[in-house]
Design a protein around this motif. Structure first.
Motif, PDB file in Angstrom:
ATOM      1  N   GLN A  86       0.820  -1.210   0.000  1.00  9.68           N
ATOM      2  CA  GLN A  86       0.000   0.000   0.000  1.00  9.68           C
ATOM      3  C   GLN A  86       0.857   1.266   0.000  1.00  9.68           C
ATOM      4  O   GLN A  86       0.525   2.256  -0.659  1.00  9.68           O
ATOM      5  CB  GLN A  86      -0.961  -0.012   1.190  1.00  9.68           C
ATOM      6  N   LEU A  87       1.982   1.240   0.713  1.00  8.24           N
ATOM      7  CA  LEU A  87       2.881   2.399   0.715  1.00  8.24           C
ATOM      8  C   LEU A  87       3.513   2.614  -0.661  1.00  8.24           C
ATOM      9  O   LEU A  87       3.589   3.746  -1.144  1.00  8.24           O
ATOM     10  CB  LEU A  87       3.968   2.237   1.778  1.00  8.24           C
ATOM     11  N   TYR A  88       3.955   1.525  -1.291  1.00  4.61           N
ATOM     12  CA  TYR A  88       4.544   1.649  -2.632  1.00  4.61           C
ATOM     13  C   TYR A  88       3.497   2.156  -3.624  1.00  4.61           C
ATOM     14  O   TYR A  88       3.790   3.008  -4.462  1.00  4.61           O
ATOM     15  CB  TYR A  88       5.105   0.313  -3.114  1.00  4.61           C
ATOM     16  N   ASP A  89       2.279   1.644  -3.502  1.00  4.94           N
ATOM     17  CA  ASP A  89       1.196   2.089  -4.388  1.00  4.94           C
ATOM     18  C   ASP A  89       0.885   3.574  -4.165  1.00  4.94           C
ATOM     19  O   ASP A  89       0.733   4.338  -5.124  1.00  4.94           O
ATOM     20  CB  ASP A  89      -0.054   1.235  -4.152  1.00  4.94           C
ATOM     21  N   PHE A  90       0.822   3.974  -2.916  1.00  2.86           N
ATOM     22  CA  PHE A  90       0.570   5.382  -2.582  1.00  2.86           C
ATOM     23  C   PHE A  90       1.652   6.274  -3.192  1.00  2.86           C
ATOM     24  O   PHE A  90       1.351   7.303  -3.799  1.00  2.86           O
ATOM     25  CB  PHE A  90       0.525   5.564  -1.061  1.00  2.86           C
ATOM     26  N   CYS A  91       2.905   5.895  -3.014  1.00  2.00           N
ATOM     27  CA  CYS A  91       4.005   6.703  -3.549  1.00  2.00           C
ATOM     28  C   CYS A  91       3.938   6.770  -5.072  1.00  2.00           C
ATOM     29  O   CYS A  91       4.184   7.823  -5.663  1.00  2.00           O
ATOM     30  CB  CYS A  91       5.351   6.146  -3.098  1.00  2.00           C
ATOM     31  N   GLY A  92       3.588   5.668  -5.715  1.00  2.00           N
ATOM     32  CA  GLY A  92       3.460   5.664  -7.163  1.00  2.00           C
ATOM     33  C   GLY A  92       2.356   6.580  -7.643  1.00  2.00           C
ATOM     34  O   GLY A  92       2.539   7.347  -8.607  1.00  2.00           O
ATOM     35  N   ARG A  93       1.207   6.530  -6.966  1.00  2.00           N
ATOM     36  CA  ARG A  93       0.097   7.419  -7.352  1.00  2.00           C
ATOM     37  C   ARG A  93       0.460   8.874  -7.115  1.00  2.00           C
ATOM     38  O   ARG A  93       0.186   9.746  -7.934  1.00  2.00           O
ATOM     39  CB  ARG A  93      -1.182   7.042  -6.594  1.00  2.00           C
ATOM     40  N   ARG A  94       1.102   9.140  -6.009  1.00  5.21           N
ATOM     41  CA  ARG A  94       1.503  10.518  -5.690  1.00  5.21           C
ATOM     42  C   ARG A  94       2.538  11.025  -6.696  1.00  5.21           C
ATOM     43  O   ARG A  94       2.482  12.169  -7.131  1.00  5.21           O
ATOM     44  CB  ARG A  94       2.058  10.549  -4.267  1.00  5.21           C
ATOM     45  N   LEU A  95       3.457  10.155  -7.071  1.00  7.29           N
ATOM     46  CA  LEU A  95       4.468  10.522  -8.053  1.00  7.29           C
ATOM     47  C   LEU A  95       3.822  10.847  -9.401  1.00  7.29           C
ATOM     48  O   LEU A  95       4.228  11.796 -10.086  1.00  7.29           O
ATOM     49  CB  LEU A  95       5.486   9.399  -8.197  1.00  7.29           C
ATOM     50  N   PHE A  96       2.819  10.080  -9.769  1.00  6.94           N
ATOM     51  CA  PHE A  96       2.086  10.363 -11.004  1.00  6.94           C
ATOM     52  C   PHE A  96       1.442  11.746 -10.927  1.00  6.94           C
ATOM     53  O   PHE A  96       1.484  12.517 -11.888  1.00  6.94           O
ATOM     54  CB  PHE A  96       1.032   9.286 -11.260  1.00  6.94           C
ATOM     55  N   GLU A  97       0.846  12.070  -9.785  1.00  7.21           N
ATOM     56  CA  GLU A  97       0.223  13.396  -9.606  1.00  7.21           C
ATOM     57  C   GLU A  97       1.253  14.514  -9.743  1.00  7.21           C
ATOM     58  O   GLU A  97       0.981  15.543 -10.363  1.00  7.21           O
ATOM     59  CB  GLU A  97      -0.464  13.481  -8.236  1.00  7.21           C
ATOM     60  N   VAL A  98       2.429  14.309  -9.170  1.00  8.13           N
ATOM     61  CA  VAL A  98       3.497  15.302  -9.288  1.00  8.13           C
ATOM     62  C   VAL A  98       3.910  15.439 -10.748  1.00  8.13           C
ATOM     63  O   VAL A  98       4.145  16.551 -11.236  1.00  8.13           O
ATOM     64  CB  VAL A  98       4.711  14.921  -8.405  1.00  8.13           C
ATOM     65  N   SER A  99       3.974  14.327 -11.442  1.00  9.37           N
ATOM     66  CA  SER A  99       4.358  14.353 -12.850  1.00  9.37           C
ATOM     67  C   SER A  99       3.404  15.199 -13.683  1.00  9.37           C
ATOM     68  O   SER A  99       3.829  15.974 -14.534  1.00  9.37           O
ATOM     69  CB  SER A  99       4.398  12.932 -13.409  1.00  9.37           C
ATOM     70  N   VAL A 100       2.132  15.073 -13.408  1.00  7.29           N
ATOM     71  CA  VAL A 100       1.121  15.813 -14.160  1.00  7.29           C
ATOM     72  C   VAL A 100       1.118  17.290 -13.777  1.00  7.29           C
ATOM     73  O   VAL A 100       1.030  18.164 -14.636  1.00  7.29           O
ATOM     74  CB  VAL A 100      -0.279  15.187 -13.941  1.00  7.29           C
ATOM     75  N   SER A 101       1.248  17.570 -12.488  1.00 12.36           N
ATOM     76  CA  SER A 101       1.096  18.947 -12.000  1.00 12.36           C
ATOM     77  C   SER A 101       2.402  19.736 -11.935  1.00 12.36           C
ATOM     78  O   SER A 101       2.380  20.963 -11.878  1.00 12.36           O
ATOM     79  CB  SER A 101       0.473  18.939 -10.607  1.00 12.36           C
ATOM     80  N   ASN A 102       3.521  19.033 -11.898  1.00 11.99           N
ATOM     81  CA  ASN A 102       4.832  19.658 -11.674  1.00 11.99           C
ATOM     82  C   ASN A 102       4.871  20.455 -10.369  1.00 11.99           C
ATOM     83  O   ASN A 102       5.611  21.425 -10.225  1.00 11.99           O
ATOM     84  CB  ASN A 102       5.247  20.548 -12.848  1.00 11.99           C
ATOM     85  N   ASP A 103       4.072  20.021  -9.401  1.00 11.78           N
ATOM     86  CA  ASP A 103       4.000  20.661  -8.089  1.00 11.78           C
ATOM     87  C   ASP A 103       4.980  19.975  -7.140  1.00 11.78           C
ATOM     88  O   ASP A 103       4.756  18.843  -6.700  1.00 11.78           O
ATOM     89  CB  ASP A 103       2.574  20.576  -7.551  1.00 11.78           C
ATOM     90  N   LEU A 104       6.072  20.668  -6.844  1.00 10.31           N
ATOM     91  CA  LEU A 104       7.126  20.085  -6.010  1.00 10.31           C
ATOM     92  C   LEU A 104       6.670  19.749  -4.598  1.00 10.31           C
ATOM     93  O   LEU A 104       7.238  18.868  -3.955  1.00 10.31           O
ATOM     94  CB  LEU A 104       8.328  21.031  -5.952  1.00 10.31           C
ATOM     95  N   SER A 105       5.653  20.431  -4.108  1.00  8.98           N
ATOM     96  CA  SER A 105       5.192  20.158  -2.746  1.00  8.98           C
ATOM     97  C   SER A 105       4.678  18.724  -2.618  1.00  8.98           C
ATOM     98  O   SER A 105       4.687  18.162  -1.526  1.00  8.98           O
ATOM     99  CB  SER A 105       4.117  21.157  -2.323  1.00  8.98           C
ATOM    100  N   GLY A 106       4.273  18.134  -3.720  1.00 10.46           N
ATOM    101  CA  GLY A 106       3.797  16.755  -3.690  1.00 10.46           C
ATOM    102  C   GLY A 106       4.895  15.745  -3.426  1.00 10.46           C
ATOM    103  O   GLY A 106       4.620  14.598  -3.068  1.00 10.46           O
ATOM    104  N   LEU A 107       6.143  16.158  -3.592  1.00  9.24           N
ATOM    105  CA  LEU A 107       7.256  15.241  -3.346  1.00  9.24           C
ATOM    106  C   LEU A 107       7.529  15.040  -1.862  1.00  9.24           C
ATOM    107  O   LEU A 107       8.109  14.029  -1.468  1.00  9.24           O
ATOM    108  CB  LEU A 107       8.526  15.758  -4.032  1.00  9.24           C
ATOM    109  N   GLU A 108       7.109  15.995  -1.037  1.00 10.71           N
ATOM    110  CA  GLU A 108       7.420  15.936   0.400  1.00 10.71           C
ATOM    111  C   GLU A 108       6.971  14.631   1.043  1.00 10.71           C
ATOM    112  O   GLU A 108       7.738  13.999   1.776  1.00 10.71           O
ATOM    113  CB  GLU A 108       6.784  17.119   1.119  1.00 10.71           C
ATOM    114  N   VAL A 109       5.740  14.242   0.778  1.00 11.67           N
ATOM    115  CA  VAL A 109       5.218  13.031   1.419  1.00 11.67           C
ATOM    116  C   VAL A 109       5.926  11.782   0.880  1.00 11.67           C
ATOM    117  O   VAL A 109       6.147  10.826   1.624  1.00 11.67           O
ATOM    118  CB  VAL A 109       3.679  12.936   1.277  1.00 11.67           C
ATOM    119  N   ILE A 110       6.323  11.812  -0.378  1.00  6.12           N
ATOM    120  CA  ILE A 110       7.047  10.661  -0.941  1.00  6.12           C
ATOM    121  C   ILE A 110       8.420  10.549  -0.278  1.00  6.12           C
ATOM    122  O   ILE A 110       8.843   9.457   0.109  1.00  6.12           O
ATOM    123  CB  ILE A 110       7.183  10.793  -2.470  1.00  6.12           C
ATOM    124  N   TYR A 111       9.112  11.687  -0.152  1.00 11.16           N
ATOM    125  CA  TYR A 111      10.392  11.684   0.557  1.00 11.16           C
ATOM    126  C   TYR A 111      10.220  11.143   1.975  1.00 11.16           C
ATOM    127  O   TYR A 111      11.043  10.357   2.461  1.00 11.16           O
ATOM    128  CB  TYR A 111      10.984  13.096   0.646  1.00 11.16           C
TER     129      TYR A 111
END
Length: 127
Positions: A86-111
């Motif tokens: 579930q954590l890997y899936d969450f990070c993958g979905r979040r990374l996809f969102e960052v990819s689309v939006s180019n919003d760096l703040s979305g990387l914080e939770v992945i880090y």
């Protein structure tokens, strides 16, 4: 300055040598470290507006997450393996969102998630 392709080849050879001699625990740790390194590249590519490079780095991150997830034995691993999935899936979905939006703040939770996992794996090695 430096020939990037030569330096990359050196790094790749070093990584191959480490992986060849690593036990499964250290391989997972190496994958997480590689993920975090590539995630930093994603951040840099977004900041530099190098979106073609960002896409390649995100693809590498997703490949690493997929590798970590595929390595899970969800039958034997029980709830722990399911939580990691579930954590890997969450990070993958979040990374996809960052990819689309180019919003760096979305990387914080992945880090945070992957950094905590790295710390956990390092603590297992120490004990």
């Amino acid at each position: 300055m430096f020939d990037d392709s030569g330096f990359d080849a050196y790094k790749h050879t070093q990584l191959d040598a480490r992986a060849a001699s690593a036990d499964p625990h250290h391989l997972v740790l190496m994958l997480i470290e590689g993920f975090l390194d590539e995630l930093a590249r994603v951040e840099g590519h977004i900041e530099a507006k190098q979106f073609d490079r960002k896409a390649k780095s995100i693809a590498k991150c997703l490949d690493i997450l997929s590798g970590l997830d595929t390595a899970l034995d969800r039958e034997k691993g029980g709830q722990l393996a399911e939580n990691l999935h579930q954590l890997y899936d969450f990070c993958g979905r979040r990374l996809f969102e960052v990819s689309v939006s180019n919003d760096l703040s979305g990387l914080e939770v992945i880090y945070k998630v992957m950094g905590d996992l790295k710390d956990g794996w390092e603590n297992i090695a120490a004990s």
